[in-house]
Design an enzyme around this catalytic site. Sequence first.
Site, short mmCIF file in Angstrom:
data_model
loop_
_atom_site.label_atom_id
_atom_site.label_comp_id
_atom_site.label_asym_id
_atom_site.label_seq_id
_atom_site.Cartn_x
_atom_site.Cartn_y
_atom_site.Cartn_z
N SER A 1 0.85 -1.19 0.00
CA SER A 1 0.00 0.00 0.00
C SER A 1 0.88 1.23 0.00
CB SER A 1 -0.90 0.00 1.23
OG SER A 1 -0.13 0.31 2.37
N LYS A 2 0.21 2.37 0.06
CA LYS A 2 0.92 3.65 0.04
C LYS A 2 2.00 3.72 1.12
CE LYS A 2 -2.75 6.66 -1.42
NZ LYS A 2 -3.81 7.37 -0.80
N ARG A 3 1.72 3.08 2.24
CA ARG A 3 2.68 3.13 3.34
C ARG A 3 4.06 2.62 2.92
NH1 ARG A 3 1.84 -0.55 6.72
NH2 ARG A 3 0.18 -1.57 5.59
N GLY B 1 5.66 3.28 0.28
CA GLY B 1 6.38 4.17 -0.64
C GLY B 1 5.63 4.34 -1.93
#
Length: 471
Positions: free
Chosen positions: A237-239, A241
Amino acid sequence: MSVRTRFAPSPTGYLHVGGARTALFSYLFARKHGGQFVLRIEDTDLERSTAESVNAILEGMTWLGLDYDEGPFYQTERFDRYNQVIDELLARGLAYRCDCPKERLDRLREDRMARRLKPRYDGHCRGNAVDPDRPHVIRFKNPEEDVVVVDDMIRGRVVFSNAELDDLIIRRSDGAPTYNLTVVVDDADMAITHVIRGDDHLNNTPRQINILRALGHEPPRYAHLPMILGGDGTRLSKRHGAVSVVAYRDHGYLPEALLNYLVRLGWSHGDQEIFSVEEMIELFDIGAVNKAAASFDTDKLDWLNQQYLQRADPARIARLLSPHMGRLEIDPSSGPDLVDVVKAQAARAKTLTELAEISAFVYRDFEAFDEVSAKKHLRPVAREGLERLRAAFELMAYEDWTADGLRHVVEGVAEELGTNMGKVAQPLRVAIVGRAASPGIDETLMLVGKDATLRRIDTALAFIAARAGTE
Ligand code: GLU
């Protein structure tokens, strides 16, 4: 029957790594079998779908070279068709109106949950004659008996019991058709033969098969791709990067490197790592896709990108590098041809961004010496070599400033000092590059040019003198 696959993103964000892999596998499968690849934008969720996201998806696909043969088709343009199918299901008694109030549905859910059962509609309105003029939803009459077998191309046989499946809503009270209905109508109308998608949709598959059969269609084959995990073992996910495909472009990755990376997320062919798109098409085998989740590994992507940077046509890399130089406020036309810089440097960088950073010294003086390199190489013992080099360089005519001429000078100074090439070349390198790593010293000098070389040697000599004073 010709193979037809589709990629069916919901435009609620950018094209992310997982979506791009789904698109790639669908694309490869179609190409491998001489079939067609269709792009369908599933934009029925009006609140979450945006034109910006559609553009980001199209941009990502174009950048990756995932050409589609048909589409993009937009589901919002097909509402009439969905309604026609819903009406047909109603008319044939395969769907029904339901006006169960929310309170009843809530109670039903709570009751089932309390009994540790999956929440499921009880079919209360199946036999009721609900007034079409009152608010209602339309539900599909799911078969009550038997099982649905999904013969998945990756996961094998997965069996679902109809007793577990709901009479799912196919048209909401506001008149909007729901996901499972629109997908089914589209897959049938677009004559999709193979549905390749993320395994988060596996639970939808038996419902879709039931609706397809009710409509008299033979279901397509399905392949559900295992999910992609980030380095910490949770879903990517976005977490983790940059997961947007276009962000990889902006960070200096080549599309062919990202494609090569994506194809290896869950698929392999022996121990081969590098695949051209032609090879992917030839060798890709959906049945060989791993059932287990794939892990995203940035180091591996970097390694692949470096391989492609080295192999690619330097003129093309120079074109792609130019905006990255621009971001460093460097105008490459102010110095040597960027193609020569790429030839000298491409093997040393993992990304175009890094290539720009390590090439900046060619176009402008660096701000400070790298501390470790300076400590090691810009010491008083280096002074004499640098002075002699400076004197020799100063005498050189601009037209003699060639790799051969320069190598000759550096070798000559090493000889005069009775020392080896490295002892002379390393301080010189730190002096003109700012750090101890660069291409061959002759090539480096050539790219930097005479004026900047003299100026930077002066700076290095001043640095040595100042340091000697403080020691
Ligand atoms: N629109 C769905 C999604 O983006 C995919 C539907 C499908 O592939 O069947 O998750």
